[in-house]
Design a protein around this motif. Structure first.
Motif, PDB file in Angstrom:
ATOM      1  N   ARG A  34       0.850  -1.255  -0.130  1.00 24.74           N
ATOM      2  CA  ARG A  34      -0.038  -0.074   0.052  1.00 24.74           C
ATOM      3  C   ARG A  34       1.028   1.185   0.042  1.00 24.74           C
ATOM      4  NH1 ARG A  34      -4.997  -1.118   4.189  1.00 24.74           N
ATOM      5  NH2 ARG A  34      -6.100  -2.786   2.882  1.00 24.74           N
ATOM      6  N   LEU A  35       2.211   1.040   0.508  1.00 24.18           N
ATOM      7  CA  LEU A  35       2.695   2.406   0.664  1.00 24.18           C
ATOM      8  C   LEU A  35       3.755   2.599  -0.654  1.00 24.18           C
ATOM      9  CD1 LEU A  35       4.234   2.127   4.332  1.00 24.18           C
ATOM     10  CD2 LEU A  35       2.454   3.674   3.215  1.00 24.18           C
ATOM     11  N   GLN A  36       4.253   1.636  -1.247  1.00 21.54           N
ATOM     12  CA  GLN A  36       5.238   1.771  -2.237  1.00 21.54           C
ATOM     13  C   GLN A  36       5.048   1.000  -3.480  1.00 21.54           C
ATOM     14  OE1 GLN A  36       8.611   0.951   0.261  1.00 21.54           O
ATOM     15  NE2 GLN A  36       8.886  -1.071  -0.611  1.00 21.54           N
ATOM     16  N   SER A  37       3.928   0.030  -3.785  1.00 22.95           N
ATOM     17  CA  SER A  37       3.897  -0.376  -4.689  1.00 22.95           C
ATOM     18  C   SER A  37       3.577   0.242  -6.051  1.00 22.95           C
ATOM     19  CB  SER A  37       2.918  -1.735  -4.701  1.00 22.95           C
ATOM     20  OG  SER A  37       1.684  -1.227  -4.559  1.00 22.95           O
ATOM     21  N   VAL A  38       3.619   0.049  -7.199  1.00 25.80           N
ATOM     22  CA  VAL A  38       3.380   0.796  -8.370  1.00 25.80           C
ATOM     23  C   VAL A  38       1.797   0.833  -8.558  1.00 25.80           C
ATOM     24  CG1 VAL A  38       3.292   0.866 -10.964  1.00 25.80           C
ATOM     25  CG2 VAL A  38       5.318   0.258  -9.944  1.00 25.80           C
ATOM     26  N   ASP A  39       1.118  -0.125  -8.191  1.00 26.53           N
ATOM     27  CA  ASP A  39      -0.529  -0.257  -8.439  1.00 26.53           C
ATOM     28  C   ASP A  39      -0.834   0.835  -7.378  1.00 26.53           C
ATOM     29  OD1 ASP A  39       0.390  -2.479  -9.895  1.00 26.53           O
ATOM     30  OD2 ASP A  39      -1.380  -3.760  -9.244  1.00 26.53           O
ATOM     31  N   MET A 254       9.628 -15.562  -5.241  1.00 28.39           N
ATOM     32  CA  MET A 254      10.226 -14.636  -4.605  1.00 28.39           C
ATOM     33  C   MET A 254      10.364 -13.140  -5.482  1.00 28.39           C
ATOM     34  SD  MET A 254      13.731 -14.515  -2.302  1.00 28.39           S
ATOM     35  CE  MET A 254      13.007 -15.814  -1.395  1.00 28.39           C
ATOM     36  N   PHE A 255      10.743 -13.524  -6.984  1.00 28.01           N
ATOM     37  CA  PHE A 255      11.099 -12.227  -7.543  1.00 28.01           C
ATOM     38  C   PHE A 255       9.615 -11.720  -7.858  1.00 28.01           C
ATOM     39  CE2 PHE A 255      11.008 -10.410 -11.622  1.00 28.01           C
ATOM     40  CZ  PHE A 255      12.247  -9.535 -11.711  1.00 28.01           C
ATOM     41  N   ARG A 256       8.579 -12.271  -8.066  1.00 28.87           N
ATOM     42  CA  ARG A 256       7.434 -11.544  -8.336  1.00 28.87           C
ATOM     43  C   ARG A 256       6.980 -10.699  -7.234  1.00 28.87           C
ATOM     44  NH1 ARG A 256       6.555 -16.551 -11.202  1.00 28.87           N
ATOM     45  NH2 ARG A 256       5.651 -17.478  -9.310  1.00 28.87           N
ATOM     46  N   LEU A 257       6.980 -11.425  -6.153  1.00 31.16           N
ATOM     47  CA  LEU A 257       6.629 -10.610  -4.796  1.00 31.16           C
ATOM     48  C   LEU A 257       7.498  -9.480  -4.497  1.00 31.16           C
ATOM     49  CD1 LEU A 257       4.695 -10.151  -2.261  1.00 31.16           C
ATOM     50  CD2 LEU A 257       6.196 -11.933  -1.052  1.00 31.16           C
ATOM     51  N   ARG A 258       8.824  -9.712  -4.687  1.00 31.70           N
ATOM     52  CA  ARG A 258       9.626  -8.620  -4.436  1.00 31.70           C
ATOM     53  C   ARG A 258       9.592  -7.425  -5.442  1.00 31.70           C
ATOM     54  NH1 ARG A 258      15.130 -11.604  -3.847  1.00 31.70           N
ATOM     55  NH2 ARG A 258      14.827 -11.627  -6.259  1.00 31.70           N
ATOM     56  N   SER A 259       9.309  -7.722  -6.598  1.00 28.75           N
ATOM     57  CA  SER A 259       9.047  -6.854  -7.590  1.00 28.75           C
ATOM     58  C   SER A 259       7.636  -6.046  -7.292  1.00 28.75           C
ATOM     59  CB  SER A 259       8.833  -7.082  -9.019  1.00 28.75           C
ATOM     60  OG  SER A 259       8.557  -6.285 -10.074  1.00 28.75           O
ATOM     61  N   PHE A 260       6.741  -6.551  -6.848  1.00 29.54           N
ATOM     62  CA  PHE A 260       5.539  -5.959  -6.589  1.00 29.54           C
ATOM     63  C   PHE A 260       5.559  -5.085  -5.454  1.00 29.54           C
ATOM     64  CE2 PHE A 260       1.323  -5.825  -4.545  1.00 29.54           C
ATOM     65  CZ  PHE A 260       0.353  -5.412  -5.812  1.00 29.54           C
ATOM     66  N   LEU A 261       6.419  -5.551  -4.277  1.00 30.82           N
ATOM     67  CA  LEU A 261       6.430  -4.729  -3.158  1.00 30.82           C
ATOM     68  C   LEU A 261       7.638  -3.465  -3.271  1.00 30.82           C
ATOM     69  CD1 LEU A 261       6.464  -7.444  -0.519  1.00 30.82           C
ATOM     70  CD2 LEU A 261       4.479  -5.976  -1.149  1.00 30.82           C
ATOM     71  N   GLY A 262       8.442  -3.563  -4.491  1.00 28.96           N
ATOM     72  CA  GLY A 262       9.330  -2.656  -4.616  1.00 28.96           C
ATOM     73  C   GLY A 262      10.456  -2.567  -3.965  1.00 28.96           C
ATOM     74  N   LEU A 263      10.837  -3.856  -3.620  1.00 28.03           N
ATOM     75  CA  LEU A 263      12.186  -4.202  -2.769  1.00 28.03           C
ATOM     76  C   LEU A 263      13.244  -4.524  -3.930  1.00 28.03           C
ATOM     77  CD1 LEU A 263      10.601  -6.635  -0.077  1.00 28.03           C
ATOM     78  CD2 LEU A 263      11.116  -4.038   0.196  1.00 28.03           C
ATOM     79  N   SER A 264      14.237  -4.547  -3.176  1.00 22.91           N
ATOM     80  CA  SER A 264      15.571  -4.689  -4.087  1.00 22.91           C
ATOM     81  C   SER A 264      15.666  -6.244  -4.278  1.00 22.91           C
ATOM     82  CB  SER A 264      16.711  -4.065  -3.497  1.00 22.91           C
ATOM     83  OG  SER A 264      17.203  -4.648  -2.296  1.00 22.91           O
ATOM     84  N   GLU A 265      16.623  -6.650  -5.136  1.00 21.08           N
ATOM     85  CA  GLU A 265      16.779  -7.806  -5.802  1.00 21.08           C
ATOM     86  C   GLU A 265      17.768  -8.595  -4.461  1.00 21.08           C
ATOM     87  OE1 GLU A 265      18.876  -8.354  -9.395  1.00 21.08           O
ATOM     88  OE2 GLU A 265      17.098  -7.406 -10.541  1.00 21.08           O
ATOM     89  N   ASN A 266      18.178  -7.871  -3.817  1.00 21.01           N
ATOM     90  CA  ASN A 266      19.100  -8.372  -2.518  1.00 21.01           C
ATOM     91  C   ASN A 266      18.357  -8.891  -1.388  1.00 21.01           C
ATOM     92  OD1 ASN A 266      21.723  -7.776  -3.995  1.00 21.01           O
ATOM     93  ND2 ASN A 266      21.517  -5.807  -3.244  1.00 21.01           N
ATOM     94  N   ASP A 267      17.127  -8.623  -1.424  1.00 18.30           N
ATOM     95  CA  ASP A 267      16.300  -8.869  -0.296  1.00 18.30           C
ATOM     96  C   ASP A 267      15.784 -10.291  -0.457  1.00 18.30           C
ATOM     97  OD1 ASP A 267      16.474  -6.432   1.005  1.00 18.30           O
ATOM     98  OD2 ASP A 267      14.939  -5.391  -0.167  1.00 18.30           O
ATOM     99  N   ASN A 268      15.960 -11.145   0.398  1.00 20.61           N
ATOM    100  CA  ASN A 268      15.443 -12.284   0.297  1.00 20.61           C
ATOM    101  C   ASN A 268      14.282 -12.552   1.493  1.00 20.61           C
ATOM    102  OD1 ASN A 268      17.193 -13.499  -1.605  1.00 20.61           O
ATOM    103  ND2 ASN A 268      18.802 -13.868  -0.069  1.00 20.61           N
ATOM    104  N   ILE A 269      12.988 -12.669   0.788  1.00 19.89           N
ATOM    105  CA  ILE A 269      11.959 -12.752   1.881  1.00 19.89           C
ATOM    106  C   ILE A 269      11.729 -14.327   2.258  1.00 19.89           C
ATOM    107  CG2 ILE A 269       9.566 -12.326   1.788  1.00 19.89           C
ATOM    108  CD1 ILE A 269       9.958 -10.237  -0.662  1.00 19.89           C
ATOM    109  N   ASP A 270      11.510 -14.376   3.656  1.00 19.89           N
ATOM    110  CA  ASP A 270      10.809 -15.522   4.190  1.00 19.89           C
ATOM    111  C   ASP A 270       9.664 -15.470   4.614  1.00 19.89           C
ATOM    112  OD1 ASP A 270      11.085 -17.990   5.373  1.00 19.89           O
ATOM    113  OD2 ASP A 270      11.997 -17.422   7.454  1.00 19.89           O
ATOM    114  N   PRO A 271       8.636 -15.940   4.064  1.00 25.44           N
ATOM    115  CA  PRO A 271       7.267 -15.802   4.474  1.00 25.44           C
ATOM    116  C   PRO A 271       7.047 -16.623   5.345  1.00 25.44           C
ATOM    117  CG  PRO A 271       7.356 -17.090   2.593  1.00 25.44           C
ATOM    118  CD  PRO A 271       8.671 -16.724   2.819  1.00 25.44           C
TER     119      PRO A 271
END
Length: 461
Positions: A34-39, A254-271
């Protein structure tokens, strides 16, 4: 020493990767989206556009102050002039003019006309013309009214349509924000499912390798056939292939979620699997009332109805045109600026323009019929859309109220399938079941886990 160095390097790489890993809950992912996505940014800009369009409409209802001037208007040319005896000649024109006008304009929404109050000054200098004098002409005050008689009142229709359009845009913004939430949930659970599948694949590979090692020992003792041993080896190879495939699927999710949230490629998300909240049972009528109040659909229906009526009114107003123009005020003309506002003379201008078709072969009447037919079509479509909207809400309410039970059943099935698989592995070790039963238990376990994550996705969605 070389082995020790390689071991240290491996530990360093693992530690570095772990430091970049960050646990991200579902609520945190929604907040980031909600804060930083393109949508979310697009939704906000669409709301801003609608806001300024509404502000522009509101400004049309308020008085507008305008200043216009020509500074200067210099002309040096020859103009054709007809004398009293009928002969023509060219007259030299060498003049300087300066004009200025200030007006206050007000749209009259009740009648669709326009009222203006203005004051102006004009200065003319003949410039080296023998016998000619320069003049000042003033209009201290003038009032002008322009009014269409039978034409459609555009301002009146705007007062009906524009507030509804702005409310629709506000509701659409809230809907778009919720759509961002839905997309976040979808991407988040795709990553969570990929993580679970990777864990399942890793566990299956470890078990397949362990079972194959035990099977090799049992084959030497003659307890299993060569065919069963080869089948277990194929299962181990298949498990290794599945592990590689699931790792790629995890990276893609992880790439799709990271791109949607506007995070960098160095961020590894652990859901993480979100905590289940107990939501109350909801009623269809209550949900329908809330939807008609907050959803942009209700405002969209109202706006399209008004626009269809507006199109009919425009077609009817264009059948004949009668315009009234009236202007009254005072004017002064002198050679000095200070005396141009003395000895004022009044002026009046009244014009009535008429345009009535005598023979148009039914063209204007046809436009009215087309507009009326379009209005009927829109009314029928809106009625069908309203029915579909209500039906969709009814189905959503039913799915919502049933989803908690579906999730509970899927969770219980997941636990049972996991226990059955563990028991099947132990039974295979001691030779009580064959490879077919073991593979069936593994497949049931994997499907039950995927079903549980899928039902949890639907629960949150």
């Amino acid at each position: 020493m070389k082995i020790f160095q390689i071991t240290l390097l491996f530990v360093f790489i693992v530690a570095t990767g772990a430091s970049a890993q960050q646990t991200l809950t579902l609520a945190e992912a929604v907040e980031l989206a909600r804060l930083q996505s393109v949508d979310a940014a697009v939704a906000l800009n669409e709301l801003k556009t609608a806001y300024w369009e509404y502000r522009t409409y509101r400004a049309d209802l308020l008085p507008e102050v305008n200043f216009s001037a020509t500074l200067p208007d210099y002309r040096k040319s020859y103009n054709l002039y007809q004398s009293e005896d009928g002969t023509y000649k060219y007259v030299r024109n060498n003049s300087l003019r300066v004009t200025g006008d200030v007006s206050i304009d007000q749209n009259i929404w009740l009648t669709g006309g326009k009222l203006s109050v203005n004051t102006s000054m004009q200065f003319v200098d003949p410039l080296n013309t023998p016998g000619a004098n320069r003049y000042y002409m003033s209009v201290p005050v003038g009032v002008t009214l322009s009014q269409p008689i039978f034409a459609v009142n555009n301002m009146k229709w705007k007062r009906r349509i524009e507030p509804v359009r702005y409310k629709e845009a506000q509701a659409a913004y809230l809907e778009n924000v919720e759509t961002v939430t839905l997309k976040t949930i979808a991407y988040y659970f795709q990553l969570l499912l990929a993580k679970e599948n990777l864990g399942i694949a890793l566990q299956n590979k470890e078990n397949a390798d362990r079972i194959f090692e035990i099977a090799q020992a049992r084959r030497k003792m003659g307890q299993i056939s060569e065919n069963e041993l080869l089948q277990l080896k194929l299962s181990a190879l298949k498990a290794a292939s599945t592990l590689t495939k699931e790792q790629s699927a995890l990276n893609g999710a992880m790439f799709r979620l990271r791109s949607f949230l506007g995070l960098s490629e160095n961020d590894n998300i652990d859901p993480t699997i979100p905590d289940l909240l107990a939501y109350p049972v909801i009623d269809y009528q209550d949900v329908l009332a809330k939807a008609l109040e907050n959803n942009p659909f209700a405002q969209n229906i109202r706006r399209r109805q008004l626009e269809a009526d507006y199109a009919v009114a425009q077609a009817k107003g264009a059948q004949r045109e009668i315009d009234l123009f009236a202007s009254v005020g005072y004017t002064g003309r002198e050679q000095e600026f200070k005396t141009a506002y003395q000895n004022l003379m009044d002026y009046q201008i009244v014009q009535v323009g008429v345009k009535v078709p005598i023979l148009d072969w039914g063209k204007r009447k046809g436009r009215v019929k087309v507009a009326e037919s379009n209005r009927e079509v829109i009314a029928s479509r809106l009625k069908q859309e309203q029915m579909d909207f209500n039906q969709d809400i009814f189905l959503l309410v039913e799915q919502y109220n049933n989803q908690t039970e579906q999730l509970r059943i899927a969770g219980e099935a997941d636990e049972i399938a996991q226990k059955r698989y563990n028991t099947s592995v132990e039974s295979f070790m001691i030779g009580k079941i064959n490879t077919l039963d073991l593979n069936d238990a593994q497949l049931s376990k994997d499907n039950a886990r995927a079903k549980y994550v899928s039902e949890m996705h639907l629960y949150w969605y």
